[in-house]
Design a protein around this motif. Structure first.
Motif, PDB file in Angstrom:
ATOM      1  N   GLY A 255       4.770   1.749  15.498  1.00  0.00           N
ATOM      2  CA  GLY A 255       5.286   1.855  14.137  1.00  0.00           C
ATOM      3  C   GLY A 255       4.490   1.016  13.153  1.00  0.00           C
ATOM      4  O   GLY A 255       4.163   1.467  12.051  1.00  0.00           O
ATOM      5  N   CYS A 256       4.143  -0.203  13.548  1.00  0.00           N
ATOM      6  CA  CYS A 256       3.367  -1.084  12.659  1.00  0.00           C
ATOM      7  C   CYS A 256       1.987  -0.502  12.383  1.00  0.00           C
ATOM      8  O   CYS A 256       1.496  -0.551  11.243  1.00  0.00           O
ATOM      9  N   LEU A 257       1.352   0.070  13.408  1.00  0.00           N
ATOM     10  CA  LEU A 257       0.027   0.662  13.213  1.00  0.00           C
ATOM     11  C   LEU A 257       0.095   1.907  12.325  1.00  0.00           C
ATOM     12  O   LEU A 257      -0.817   2.157  11.531  1.00  0.00           O
ATOM     13  N   VAL A 258       1.174   2.682  12.445  1.00  0.00           N
ATOM     14  CA  VAL A 258       1.340   3.858  11.583  1.00  0.00           C
ATOM     15  C   VAL A 258       1.533   3.419  10.133  1.00  0.00           C
ATOM     16  O   VAL A 258       0.983   4.031   9.202  1.00  0.00           O
ATOM     17  N   ILE A 259       2.308   2.349   9.914  1.00  0.00           N
ATOM     18  CA  ILE A 259       2.465   1.822   8.545  1.00  0.00           C
ATOM     19  C   ILE A 259       1.110   1.416   7.988  1.00  0.00           C
ATOM     20  O   ILE A 259       0.770   1.714   6.827  1.00  0.00           O
TER      21      ILE A 259
ATOM     22  N   THR B 236       2.635  -3.978 -21.252  1.00  0.00           N
ATOM     23  CA  THR B 236       1.840  -4.552 -20.168  1.00  0.00           C
ATOM     24  C   THR B 236       2.012  -3.707 -18.917  1.00  0.00           C
ATOM     25  O   THR B 236       3.148  -3.507 -18.444  1.00  0.00           O
ATOM     26  N   VAL B 237       0.915  -3.189 -18.393  1.00  0.00           N
ATOM     27  CA  VAL B 237       0.975  -2.343 -17.195  1.00  0.00           C
ATOM     28  C   VAL B 237      -0.028  -2.867 -16.181  1.00  0.00           C
ATOM     29  O   VAL B 237      -1.097  -3.365 -16.538  1.00  0.00           O
ATOM     30  N   PRO B 238       0.284  -2.743 -14.889  1.00  0.00           N
ATOM     31  CA  PRO B 238      -0.659  -3.173 -13.860  1.00  0.00           C
ATOM     32  C   PRO B 238      -1.924  -2.312 -13.892  1.00  0.00           C
ATOM     33  O   PRO B 238      -1.889  -1.126 -14.239  1.00  0.00           O
ATOM     34  N   THR B 239      -3.036  -2.911 -13.502  1.00  0.00           N
ATOM     35  CA  THR B 239      -4.299  -2.179 -13.432  1.00  0.00           C
ATOM     36  C   THR B 239      -4.408  -1.435 -12.111  1.00  0.00           C
ATOM     37  O   THR B 239      -3.653  -1.690 -11.162  1.00  0.00           O
ATOM     38  N   GLU B 240      -5.363  -0.526 -12.039  1.00  0.00           N
ATOM     39  CA  GLU B 240      -5.605   0.186 -10.788  1.00  0.00           C
ATOM     40  C   GLU B 240      -6.014  -0.786  -9.689  1.00  0.00           C
ATOM     41  O   GLU B 240      -5.594  -0.653  -8.534  1.00  0.00           O
ATOM     42  N   VAL B 241      -6.823  -1.783 -10.048  1.00  0.00           N
ATOM     43  CA  VAL B 241      -7.222  -2.796  -9.067  1.00  0.00           C
ATOM     44  C   VAL B 241      -5.999  -3.560  -8.562  1.00  0.00           C
ATOM     45  O   VAL B 241      -5.895  -3.896  -7.374  1.00  0.00           O
ATOM     46  N   GLY B 242      -5.037  -3.820  -9.456  1.00  0.00           N
ATOM     47  CA  GLY B 242      -3.812  -4.497  -9.050  1.00  0.00           C
ATOM     48  C   GLY B 242      -3.037  -3.694  -8.024  1.00  0.00           C
ATOM     49  O   GLY B 242      -2.553  -4.233  -7.016  1.00  0.00           O
ATOM     50  N   PHE B 243      -2.902  -2.388  -8.270  1.00  0.00           N
ATOM     51  CA  PHE B 243      -2.209  -1.532  -7.310  1.00  0.00           C
ATOM     52  C   PHE B 243      -2.942  -1.488  -5.979  1.00  0.00           C
ATOM     53  O   PHE B 243      -2.322  -1.551  -4.905  1.00  0.00           O
ATOM     54  N   ARG B 244      -4.258  -1.371  -6.021  1.00  0.00           N
ATOM     55  CA  ARG B 244      -5.032  -1.331  -4.772  1.00  0.00           C
ATOM     56  C   ARG B 244      -4.906  -2.662  -4.014  1.00  0.00           C
ATOM     57  O   ARG B 244      -4.837  -2.669  -2.784  1.00  0.00           O
ATOM     58  N   THR B 245      -4.867  -3.754  -4.754  1.00  0.00           N
ATOM     59  CA  THR B 245      -4.695  -5.051  -4.105  1.00  0.00           C
ATOM     60  C   THR B 245      -3.332  -5.142  -3.430  1.00  0.00           C
ATOM     61  O   THR B 245      -3.215  -5.617  -2.289  1.00  0.00           O
ATOM     62  N   GLY B 246      -2.299  -4.682  -4.119  1.00  0.00           N
ATOM     63  CA  GLY B 246      -0.963  -4.689  -3.527  1.00  0.00           C
ATOM     64  C   GLY B 246      -0.884  -3.835  -2.277  1.00  0.00           C
ATOM     65  O   GLY B 246      -0.277  -4.225  -1.272  1.00  0.00           O
ATOM     66  N   LEU B 247      -1.524  -2.655  -2.315  1.00  0.00           N
ATOM     67  CA  LEU B 247      -1.537  -1.789  -1.138  1.00  0.00           C
ATOM     68  C   LEU B 247      -2.321  -2.431   0.005  1.00  0.00           C
ATOM     69  O   LEU B 247      -1.945  -2.301   1.179  1.00  0.00           O
ATOM     70  N   SER B 248      -3.386  -3.132  -0.315  1.00  0.00           N
ATOM     71  CA  SER B 248      -4.172  -3.817   0.722  1.00  0.00           C
ATOM     72  C   SER B 248      -3.361  -4.931   1.373  1.00  0.00           C
ATOM     73  O   SER B 248      -3.441  -5.143   2.591  1.00  0.00           O
ATOM     74  N   ILE B 249      -2.566  -5.639   0.566  1.00  0.00           N
ATOM     75  CA  ILE B 249      -1.703  -6.680   1.116  1.00  0.00           C
ATOM     76  C   ILE B 249      -0.677  -6.063   2.071  1.00  0.00           C
ATOM     77  O   ILE B 249      -0.398  -6.593   3.152  1.00  0.00           O
ATOM     78  N   GLY B 250      -0.106  -4.925   1.670  1.00  0.00           N
ATOM     79  CA  GLY B 250       0.837  -4.235   2.548  1.00  0.00           C
ATOM     80  C   GLY B 250       0.192  -3.819   3.853  1.00  0.00           C
ATOM     81  O   GLY B 250       0.797  -3.929   4.934  1.00  0.00           O
ATOM     82  N   CYS B 251      -1.045  -3.350   3.793  1.00  0.00           N
ATOM     83  CA  CYS B 251      -1.775  -2.960   4.998  1.00  0.00           C
ATOM     84  C   CYS B 251      -1.988  -4.169   5.902  1.00  0.00           C
ATOM     85  O   CYS B 251      -1.793  -4.105   7.116  1.00  0.00           O
TER      86      CYS B 251
END
Length: 476
Positions: free
Chosen positions: A342-346, A431-446
């Motif tokens: 499950g963790c690897l699929v996430i 004020t809106v998050p940048t695309e880099v911000g979203f990618r950083t957040g997704l990388s942290i989740g990974c």
């Protein structure tokens, strides 16, 4: 010979437990479509309106381990029925509220009912035969994903086309239905062997420690992470946990058996639960924003709240769809392997977001992959816990595990919130998050998902492959 399990209607029992999971998740997502309108609806500030969510988080976290211990002492079915009382009352209070204080009080009452989830999972161990246990645990765990995924579009539709009060009257009706179904389909659980007096001092100490920990995590962005209130509460949490831990180790009948929770399998599973909760919540914070941001940003997809909720719904369906697969994998290879998978699929879901976040269908695929992994992981963790603790501590141990997942989601909200706030730009005065911000957040989740996989690997195969002991079937 084998003595049959006391559950006379196993299909009805499992269905009721799954329904409880769905409704509990609905309670948590109920107010999300209303967040932007609450200040005007309740004549309050945005900061005060945020307590409508924080109150549920805090009361649920404090109550869950207490409900688990009482369930071990006095019966899990009895405590589940008692949990429906604050759910019903809280829903009615919210439906009648015309200002922010009654709304906060009602939401806090709703949070008191969240202990039903670990109690229900623990009751399955008492009431089902072994061959049905893994699949039932996986189904109930994944049902919370269904509730979370369906809660957004359902709440958005109701709030858009009727009065917002209908949401809470509906919640009250669902809570009453849960009470009826529990009474009709869930038999009294056998005596678990838990004895002694209830540890009221331990419950008070844990409650104070959790409030001091979770409150600054939830409000730190508003208060400032280096403010006196934030740092003071974190310090108070650390000191209170130390004093509480010494008390729990001294007394004969503790609220939480710290020695049992120090068992390698329990400790590692609870640690993994914090990290999996973090990984689960990160994508549920990031992807809805990507779906709703205007297309003019260059990376937003311009969806309405209702459309966003509908696009997110398939991920919850995937959680339930994979639950039978997870149960088979646990039976064949052990719950440790299911948690690891499950963790690897996430992690795969987060990794795919690098290539798929530019389209609506791409993001839906990301959420479905992540939802599949979450379904596998959430079904495996209670099984790992229950195979490592005695029958007399199943509800308490499951409640601590549920609490660990809540801590993970709270930390995730704080971390992702800081990342997106720091990596943001001004567009048309907003004020809106940048695309880099979203990618950083997704990388942290990974990264969090990979960390959870590493923790799952640390659970020894002999422990992680152990079957869940089920006293409902007694050899004579």
């Amino acid at each position: 010979m084998n003595k049959p399990a006391p559950a006379t209607h196993p299909g009805g029992l499992v269905g009721v437990m799954a329904f409880i999971g769905i409704v509990a998740a609905l309670m948590q997502t109920l107010v999300i479509p209303l967040i932007g309108e609450l200040p005007s609806l309740l004549d309050t500030t945005t900061s005060d309106a945020s307590w409508v969510i924080t109150a549920t988080l805090l009361s649920g976290a404090v109550t869950t381990p207490v409900a688990g211990r009482l369930g071990d002492m006095y019966g899990k079915r009895r405590m589940m029925l008692m949990c429906t009382v604050p759910l019903i009352l809280g829903s009615v209070v919210c439906a009648l509220a015309s200002s922010v204080l009654p709304m906060i009080a009602g939401r806090a009452l709703q949070g008191l009912g969240m202990g039903m989830i670990p109690l229900g999972i623990s009751a399955l161990r008492d009431l089902l035969p072994p061959e049905r246990l893994n699949s039932a645990i996986a189904l109930m765990s994944s049902s919370m994903g269904i509730g979370g995924a369906l809660g957004l579009p359902v709440a958005a539709i109701v709030a858009e086309h009727t009065s917002w009060r209908v949401l809470f009257w509906g919640a009250a009706a669902l809570s009453m239905l849960i009470a009826v179904l529990l009474w009709a389909f869930v038999p009294a659980t056998p005596a678990s062997g838990a004895r002694g007096r209830f540890d009221a001092i331990g419950a008070l100490g844990l409650g104070v420690a959790l409030v001091c920990l979770l409150l600054p995590i939830s409000k730190g962005a508003d208060w400032g992470w280096t403010s006196g209130a934030t740092l003071g509460l974190f310090t108070a949490a650390a000191l209170t946990f130390v004093v509480w831990g010494k008390w729990e180790l001294r007394i004969r009948d503790p609220l939480v058996d710290l020695r049992a929770n120090a068992d390698r399998q329990v400790l590692l599973t609870n640690t993994a639960s914090v990290v999996v909760g973090f990984a689960m919540y990160a994508q549920s914070l990031i992807i809805p924003q990507l779906l709703q941001l205007p297309e003019a940003t260059g990376y937003g997809l311009g969806q309405s709240m209702l459309a966003m909720g509908l696009w997110m719904a398939p991920s919850g369906l995937m959680m339930m769809a994979v639950s039978p697969l997870g149960a088979r994998l646990s039976s064949a290879r052990g719950s440790r392997i299911t948690l690891l998978t499950g963790c690897l699929v996430i992690a795969l879901g987060y990794g795919s977001a690098v290539f798929l976040m530019g389209t609506t269908w791409g993001l839906i695929l990301v959420t479905c992959i992540c939802g599949s992994g979450i379904g596998l992981a959430y079904g495996a963790m209670p099984a790992l816990i229950m195979s490592a603790v005695p029958l007399s501590a199943t509800a308490s141990a499951n409640s601590v595990n549920a609490l660990m997942r809540s801590v993970g989601t709270s930390i995730s909200a704080a971390v992702v919130g800081v990342v997106l706030a720091q990596m943001s730009i001004q567009i048309d005065g907003y004020t809106v998050p940048t695309e880099v911000g979203f990618r950083t957040g997704l990388s942290i989740g990974c990264g969090a998902a990979f960390l959870a996989a590493a923790i799952a690997l640390a659970i020894s195969s002999a422990q992680g492959n152990q079957a869940v002991e089920n006293p409902a079937v007694v050899k004579v």
